[in-house]
Design a protein around this motif. Structure first.
Motif, short mmCIF file in Angstrom:
data_model
loop_
_atom_site.label_atom_id
_atom_site.label_comp_id
_atom_site.label_asym_id
_atom_site.label_seq_id
_atom_site.Cartn_x
_atom_site.Cartn_y
_atom_site.Cartn_z
N MET A 1 0.82 -1.21 0.00
CA MET A 1 0.00 0.00 0.00
C MET A 1 0.85 1.26 0.00
N ALA A 2 2.04 1.21 0.61
CA ALA A 2 2.95 2.35 0.57
C ALA A 2 3.43 2.58 -0.84
N ARG A 3 3.77 1.51 -1.55
CA ARG A 3 4.22 1.64 -2.94
C ARG A 3 3.10 2.17 -3.82
N ALA A 4 1.85 1.78 -3.52
CA ALA A 4 0.71 2.27 -4.29
C ALA A 4 0.58 3.79 -4.15
N LEU A 5 0.83 4.31 -2.96
CA LEU A 5 0.79 5.76 -2.76
C LEU A 5 1.87 6.44 -3.58
N ALA A 6 3.09 5.93 -3.51
CA ALA A 6 4.20 6.52 -4.27
C ALA A 6 3.92 6.48 -5.77
N ASP A 7 3.39 5.37 -6.27
CA ASP A 7 3.10 5.25 -7.70
C ASP A 7 2.02 6.23 -8.13
N ALA A 8 0.98 6.38 -7.28
CA ALA A 8 -0.10 7.31 -7.61
C ALA A 8 0.41 8.74 -7.69
N LEU A 9 1.31 9.10 -6.77
CA LEU A 9 1.86 10.46 -6.77
C LEU A 9 2.80 10.67 -7.95
N ALA A 10 3.57 9.65 -8.30
CA ALA A 10 4.50 9.77 -9.43
C ALA A 10 3.75 9.94 -10.74
N ASP A 11 2.55 9.35 -10.85
CA ASP A 11 1.77 9.44 -12.08
C ASP A 11 0.93 10.71 -12.16
N ALA A 12 0.78 11.42 -11.03
CA ALA A 12 -0.08 12.60 -11.00
C ALA A 12 0.56 13.77 -11.73
N ARG A 13 -0.29 14.65 -12.23
CA ARG A 13 0.17 15.83 -12.96
C ARG A 13 0.16 17.06 -12.05
N GLY A 14 1.32 17.61 -11.80
CA GLY A 14 1.42 18.86 -11.07
C GLY A 14 1.05 18.73 -9.60
N PRO A 15 1.22 19.80 -8.84
CA PRO A 15 0.97 19.75 -7.39
C PRO A 15 -0.47 19.44 -7.03
N LEU A 16 -1.43 20.01 -7.74
CA LEU A 16 -2.83 19.74 -7.41
C LEU A 16 -3.19 18.30 -7.73
N GLY A 17 -2.65 17.78 -8.82
CA GLY A 17 -2.87 16.37 -9.13
C GLY A 17 -2.29 15.46 -8.07
N GLN A 18 -1.14 15.84 -7.53
CA GLN A 18 -0.53 15.04 -6.46
C GLN A 18 -1.39 15.05 -5.20
#
Length: 289
Positions: A137-154
């Protein structure tokens, strides 16, 4: 998911460095998340002094990692995914040279109990690897943030991750939750004995039950809540130059009591904090290496 809180983005370019930061307090997650934040840029004054605020913080480094100035085991860098338990003392962290990107999830103790399944109660004052607690689940958070666009997406990606985890959360001790909420609502000024009586909990049993949820005793958490309010008063644009006024507003018995408590939790006097250099939109101080 945006809720009543509006995400905000700031662009800074000045003596402290050049960066883009964002903050969001999603109303739908207010019981579990006190703040979502992101930082992308470089600092000229790399050191940051952070203070006890009653939260448990998840940190995801998407670039070069921050490190601890005071804690030996993290002098080479914090884990890429980590969390820090409640603080009762200040901590000094140092940003990496050059540009980096970091996203943080600042959890209330209720949110930490739901997401970390109690691991935060053994991590007060410590920074630990999030993988050791959450695994995939920790890796899932990191992957979701890495794929997000820009600060608001993160920030929105982090909010979705938190919301998904909360759906699996077990209920918490209702009496202890009520005491916690009253301490927060009164900014640490409600007598703990009175709260015990109103909650129907024995004063001898409440500390252990409270610690199992929050990580510290009710009296310790009340100290943090008062201190947090004092920091907010000192950092306000209309802050009174008279420290005795701040002490009274924050609920301290008198200014000597305020001075002693502030030194214990901040490592400096209220006057020194008042005149120190603060990072924008933050209670943290900027310090030279």
């Amino acid at each position: 998911m945006d809720g009543p809180g509006t995400p905000q983005v700031w662009h800074e370019d000045g003596p402290l460095g050049r960066w883009v930061s964002a903050q969001w307090r999603p109303g739908a997650l207010a019981h579990a998340v006190s703040l979502l934040w992101s930082f992308d840029g470089a600092l000229n004054m790399a050191r940051e002094r952070v203070f006890p605020d009653g939260s448990v913080e998840l940190i995801v480094h998407l670039g070069a990692r921050y490190r601890s100035v005071l804690e030996d085991r993290h002098r080479d860098g914090y884990p890429t995914l980590c969390f820090t338990g409640l603080r009762m003392q200040p901590e000094v962290v140092q940003a990496p040279a050059g540009r980096t990107t970091v996203v943080g999830v600042r959890l209330t103790p209720l949110g930490a109990q739901a997401l970390l399944r109690g691991a935060h109660t053994e991590a007060c004052g410590l920074t630990l690897d999030l993988h050791d607690v959450l695994g995939p689940m920790a890796r899932a958070l990191a992957d979701a943030l890495a794929d997000a666009r820009g600060p608001l997406g993160q920030l929105r990606a982090a909010a979705r991750w938190v919301a998904a985890r909360l759906r699996e959360a077990a209920p918490v001790d209702p009496a202890v939750r009520w005491v916690y909420e009253q301490i927060m609502a009164t900014r640490g000024c409600a007598p703990i004995g009175t709260l015990c009586e109103r909650a129907g909990v024995s004063p001898t049993k409440l500390p252990a039950r409270f610690r199992a949820l929050v990580g510290v005793t009710p009296k310790q958490f009340a100290r943090i809540a008062r201190f947090r309010h004092a920091l907010a008063l000192l950092g306000a644009p209309s802050a009174s130059p008279l420290l005795a006024d701040v002490a009274a507003q924050a609920g301290y018995v008198d200014q000597p009591h305020f001075n002693a408590e502030f030194r214990a939790l901040a490592g400096m006097s209220p006057g020194a904090y008042l005149h120190a250099l603060r990072y924008p939109n933050s209670a943290s101080l900027a310090e030279a290496a």
